[in-house]
Design a protein around this motif. Sequence first.
Motif, PDB file in Angstrom:
ATOM      1  N   GLN A   1      36.176  14.649 124.613  1.00  0.00           N
ATOM      2  CA  GLN A   1      36.511  15.086 126.251  1.00  0.00           C
ATOM      3  C   GLN A   1      37.909  14.621 126.708  1.00  0.00           C
ATOM      4  O   GLN A   1      38.450  15.333 127.607  1.00  0.00           O
ATOM      5  CB  GLN A   1      35.218  14.179 126.923  1.00  0.00           C
ATOM      6  N   ARG A   2      38.367  13.841 126.302  1.00  0.00           N
ATOM      7  CA  ARG A   2      39.814  13.216 126.714  1.00  0.00           C
ATOM      8  C   ARG A   2      40.915  14.272 125.927  1.00  0.00           C
ATOM      9  O   ARG A   2      41.596  14.701 126.923  1.00  0.00           O
ATOM     10  CB  ARG A   2      40.106  12.019 126.295  1.00  0.00           C
TER      11      ARG A   2
ATOM     12  N   VAL B   1      44.215  18.980 127.295  1.00  0.00           N
ATOM     13  CA  VAL B   1      44.593  20.357 126.982  1.00  0.00           C
ATOM     14  C   VAL B   1      44.598  21.092 128.252  1.00  0.00           C
ATOM     15  O   VAL B   1      45.467  21.982 128.644  1.00  0.00           O
ATOM     16  CB  VAL B   1      43.952  21.095 126.041  1.00  0.00           C
ATOM     17  N   GLU B   2      43.663  20.934 129.270  1.00  0.00           N
ATOM     18  CA  GLU B   2      43.448  21.604 130.227  1.00  0.00           C
ATOM     19  C   GLU B   2      44.577  21.157 131.510  1.00  0.00           C
ATOM     20  O   GLU B   2      44.965  22.047 131.705  1.00  0.00           O
ATOM     21  CB  GLU B   2      41.955  21.312 130.830  1.00  0.00           C
ATOM     22  N   ILE B   3      45.003  20.072 131.122  1.00  0.00           N
ATOM     23  CA  ILE B   3      45.904  19.648 132.036  1.00  0.00           C
ATOM     24  C   ILE B   3      47.386  20.223 131.650  1.00  0.00           C
ATOM     25  O   ILE B   3      47.922  20.799 132.872  1.00  0.00           O
ATOM     26  CB  ILE B   3      46.001  18.241 132.193  1.00  0.00           C
TER      27      ILE B   3
ATOM     28  N   ALA C   1      46.965  23.890 132.940  1.00  0.00           N
ATOM     29  CA  ALA C   1      47.239  23.698 134.487  1.00  0.00           C
ATOM     30  C   ALA C   1      48.788  23.629 134.950  1.00  0.00           C
ATOM     31  O   ALA C   1      49.033  24.103 135.924  1.00  0.00           O
ATOM     32  CB  ALA C   1      46.465  22.768 135.104  1.00  0.00           C
ATOM     33  N   LEU C   2      49.622  23.209 133.912  1.00  0.00           N
ATOM     34  CA  LEU C   2      51.003  22.903 134.301  1.00  0.00           C
ATOM     35  C   LEU C   2      51.736  24.077 133.994  1.00  0.00           C
ATOM     36  O   LEU C   2      52.985  24.133 134.413  1.00  0.00           O
ATOM     37  CB  LEU C   2      51.369  21.641 133.543  1.00  0.00           C
ATOM     38  N   LEU C   3      51.391  24.937 133.012  1.00  0.00           N
ATOM     39  CA  LEU C   3      51.998  26.273 132.753  1.00  0.00           C
ATOM     40  C   LEU C   3      52.721  26.868 134.158  1.00  0.00           C
ATOM     41  O   LEU C   3      53.869  27.079 134.172  1.00  0.00           O
ATOM     42  CB  LEU C   3      51.055  27.282 132.061  1.00  0.00           C
TER      43      LEU C   3
ATOM     44  N   ILE D   1      37.380  26.321 131.729  1.00  0.00           N
ATOM     45  CA  ILE D   1      38.253  27.170 130.923  1.00  0.00           C
ATOM     46  C   ILE D   1      38.369  28.538 131.716  1.00  0.00           C
ATOM     47  O   ILE D   1      39.515  29.178 131.940  1.00  0.00           O
ATOM     48  CB  ILE D   1      37.569  27.430 129.504  1.00  0.00           C
ATOM     49  N   PHE D   2      37.363  29.391 132.335  1.00  0.00           N
ATOM     50  CA  PHE D   2      37.280  30.442 132.980  1.00  0.00           C
ATOM     51  C   PHE D   2      38.217  30.212 133.994  1.00  0.00           C
ATOM     52  O   PHE D   2      39.212  31.278 134.554  1.00  0.00           O
ATOM     53  CB  PHE D   2      36.165  31.003 133.221  1.00  0.00           C
ATOM     54  N   LEU D   3      38.026  29.511 135.034  1.00  0.00           N
ATOM     55  CA  LEU D   3      38.652  29.503 136.403  1.00  0.00           C
ATOM     56  C   LEU D   3      40.331  29.016 136.196  1.00  0.00           C
ATOM     57  O   LEU D   3      40.841  29.552 136.791  1.00  0.00           O
ATOM     58  CB  LEU D   3      38.043  28.025 137.196  1.00  0.00           C
ATOM     59  N   LEU D   4      40.365  28.217 135.002  1.00  0.00           N
ATOM     60  CA  LEU D   4      41.742  27.791 134.678  1.00  0.00           C
ATOM     61  C   LEU D   4      42.454  28.881 134.225  1.00  0.00           C
ATOM     62  O   LEU D   4      43.744  29.121 134.599  1.00  0.00           O
ATOM     63  CB  LEU D   4      41.783  26.476 133.761  1.00  0.00           C
ATOM     64  N   SER D   5      42.118  29.694 133.374  1.00  0.00           N
ATOM     65  CA  SER D   5      42.721  30.853 132.638  1.00  0.00           C
ATOM     66  C   SER D   5      42.901  31.765 133.931  1.00  0.00           C
ATOM     67  O   SER D   5      44.092  32.278 133.972  1.00  0.00           O
ATOM     68  CB  SER D   5      42.019  31.337 131.582  1.00  0.00           C
ATOM     69  N   LEU D   6      41.827  31.838 134.893  1.00  0.00           N
ATOM     70  CA  LEU D   6      42.033  33.099 135.816  1.00  0.00           C
ATOM     71  C   LEU D   6      43.180  32.707 136.617  1.00  0.00           C
ATOM     72  O   LEU D   6      44.031  33.285 137.094  1.00  0.00           O
ATOM     73  CB  LEU D   6      40.834  33.227 136.501  1.00  0.00           C
ATOM     74  N   PHE D   7      43.222  31.411 137.164  1.00  0.00           N
ATOM     75  CA  PHE D   7      44.015  30.930 138.427  1.00  0.00           C
ATOM     76  C   PHE D   7      45.409  30.865 137.441  1.00  0.00           C
ATOM     77  O   PHE D   7      46.453  31.029 138.487  1.00  0.00           O
ATOM     78  CB  PHE D   7      43.730  29.775 138.796  1.00  0.00           C
TER      79      PHE D   7
END
Length: 218
Positions: free
Chosen positions: A10-11, A16-18, A21-23, A106-112
């Motif tokens: 989970q960590r 990875v998600e953060i 998000a920083l990209l 994953i879906f929302l992060l990639s879309l945004f």
Amino acid sequence: MGNLKKLKLQRFCLFVEIIFALLPVVVYIVLFKDMPDSVPVHFSANGVPNRFAGKLSFEMIFISIVGFIGLAIGMLISKLIKASKKDKKVRQPQIVEFVAMNGCTIFLLSLFDMISIYALVSITYNITIDYLLLFRFLFASLFLWLFLIGVSLPKTIPNKLFGIRTSKTLCDKEVWIRVHKQCGFILRILGILGLCTTSIGLIPQNISLLLSGLILFL
């Protein structure tokens, strides 16, 4: 030990998600020197800019951190899914729990992220906003989500939250397994076909969107 491994996973996923998000923030920093002092921040329905702001304005900073908004919404949905679990005794395989808990994120992060990066590039180089391309981004994110669900479905065991829950599948474990294997295969194929139609640059955008819509309808 199992809980420790789950916590580490989970960590790692959150890390990875953060990073993802920083990209857009990284893209904003890289493009900053090429941006004009006054940049378009709002466009009409025809894609013509009708409002401008400075490149260090709140609007530009907001566009660059949109990925974190997608991350926050996805994490909130994941929390709600986790809180709604009623059967604590049912232990799903790790891939199933991963998709159920992180699929929305994953879906929302990639879309945004894609929308944010596309907007930053368009603003920097004065490119007219292409709404068909934005819809292509949306479809690509949807198909990625379909593919992830297709990967996890065959490994799903009967539960009260996730899967194809009908009277027949819930009453017979063999029917559950067979249905989820078949549906998982179909969703993986649809996800791959959809990603191909939205990603191949040789296909005109209007045809690509039409094919994507047909695949989603099927």
